[in-house]
Write an enzyme that holds these catalytic residues in place. Structure first.
Site, PDB file in Angstrom:
ATOM      1  N   HIS A 152     -60.634  -7.456 -53.434  1.00  0.00           N
ATOM      2  CA  HIS A 152     -61.241  -7.197 -52.126  1.00  0.00           C
ATOM      3  C   HIS A 152     -60.938  -5.766 -51.683  1.00  0.00           C
ATOM      4  O   HIS A 152     -59.856  -5.501 -51.165  1.00  0.00           O
ATOM      5  CB  HIS A 152     -60.681  -8.170 -51.078  1.00  0.00           C
ATOM      6  CG  HIS A 152     -61.176  -9.563 -51.218  1.00  0.00           C
ATOM      7  ND1 HIS A 152     -62.344 -10.006 -50.637  1.00  0.00           N
ATOM      8  CD2 HIS A 152     -60.660 -10.624 -51.872  1.00  0.00           C
ATOM      9  CE1 HIS A 152     -62.528 -11.284 -50.922  1.00  0.00           C
ATOM     10  NE2 HIS A 152     -61.515 -11.685 -51.679  1.00  0.00           N
ATOM     11  N   CYS A 198     -65.680 -10.001 -54.958  1.00  0.00           N
ATOM     12  CA  CYS A 198     -65.023 -11.282 -55.214  1.00  0.00           C
ATOM     13  C   CYS A 198     -66.032 -12.295 -55.774  1.00  0.00           C
ATOM     14  O   CYS A 198     -66.607 -12.060 -56.819  1.00  0.00           O
ATOM     15  CB  CYS A 198     -64.302 -11.794 -53.974  1.00  0.00           C
ATOM     16  SG  CYS A 198     -63.090 -13.094 -54.356  1.00  0.00           S
ATOM     17  N   GLU A 246     -62.084  -4.315 -49.129  1.00  0.00           N
ATOM     18  CA  GLU A 246     -61.973  -4.323 -47.663  1.00  0.00           C
ATOM     19  C   GLU A 246     -60.609  -4.811 -47.192  1.00  0.00           C
ATOM     20  O   GLU A 246     -60.266  -4.657 -46.013  1.00  0.00           O
ATOM     21  CB  GLU A 246     -63.096  -5.169 -47.055  1.00  0.00           C
ATOM     22  CG  GLU A 246     -62.907  -6.668 -47.115  1.00  0.00           C
ATOM     23  CD  GLU A 246     -63.216  -7.289 -48.463  1.00  0.00           C
ATOM     24  OE1 GLU A 246     -63.170  -8.525 -48.550  1.00  0.00           O
ATOM     25  OE2 GLU A 246     -63.495  -6.541 -49.427  1.00  0.00           O
TER      26      GLU A 246
END
Length: 212
Positions: free
Chosen positions: A192, A82, A194
């Site tokens: 992202h 990001c 994650e």
């Protein structure tokens, strides 16, 4: 033996979710700003959320740009996420304020021109042939984005000597922007991983496999 990964702590958010996602795919993870630990790890993750200028201020406070540069000089893997990807470029412009970045790639982070900003939610990406980061993922795989700024033009000139980076693109509204880059040991994503469920976990596994 599990690969050792440091998530660089420079005051940006989202550290623990990155830590958990990497642990999920088999990494031994430490969240720290310690220079020696960051240099010695098998892989370094540079996360980032919020304003470009604030992230650069935090990164500079722990000499993060120097850490990234030293790792890359030795061919050691780095993954930006990001705003952690955005700060790898030359500069960012937010609210008319220009902030110098790490300068690993030429280019400017600027506000998206789409009718609806921020770009928040799931989106597909256009992956170049030969990508290792997206290996094993289908073309309709979606990743989670949340951002108002991005690199909208790739400015690195082609070279006959150096293998060109692999650039992945995405579209929000009618606006194309850089969604990921693979450049030797330096990889980065605007989305992202994650927060991208199984697809993000697969992508992080691909990153770990690149240096196991």
């Amino acid at each position: 033996m599990a690969p050792r990964v440091v998530v660089l702590d420079y005051g940006s958010g989202n550290l623990r979710s990155a830590e958990r996602a990497l642990q999920r795919v088999g990494a031994s993870v430490e969240v720290t700003s310690d220079r020696r630990a960051a240099l010695d790890a098998d892989g370094l993750v540079v996360p980032g959320v919020g304003a470009y200028a604030a992230c650069m201020e935090g990164l500079n406070s722990v000499k993060g740009g120097r850490i990234v540069g030293e790792r890359l000089a030795g061919g050691r893997p780095v993954l930006g996420i990001c705003v952690g990807m955005q700060i790898l470029f030359d500069r960012g412009i937010e609210h008319g304020v220009l902030t110098e970045g790490c300068g690993e790639w030429p280019g400017t982070v600027e506000r998206l021109a789409a009718p609806v900003v921020p770009h928040m939610g799931w989106n597909t990406v256009r992956v170049p042939e030969g990508s290792r980061l997206f290996s094993g993922l289908s073309a309709d795989t979606r990743f989670y984005f949340v951002h108002s700024y991005a690199v909208r033009r790739w400015e690195l000139e082609p070279s006959e000597v150096i293998r060109p980076p692999l650039v992945t693109w995405a579209t929000h509204g009618d606006d194309d922007f850089v969604a990921a880059v693979e450049n030797g040991p330096l990889w980065a994503t605007q989305f992202h991983p994650e927060k991208s469920g199984d697809a993000g976990a697969h992508l992080l596994e691909n990153w770990l496999h690149s240096f196991r």
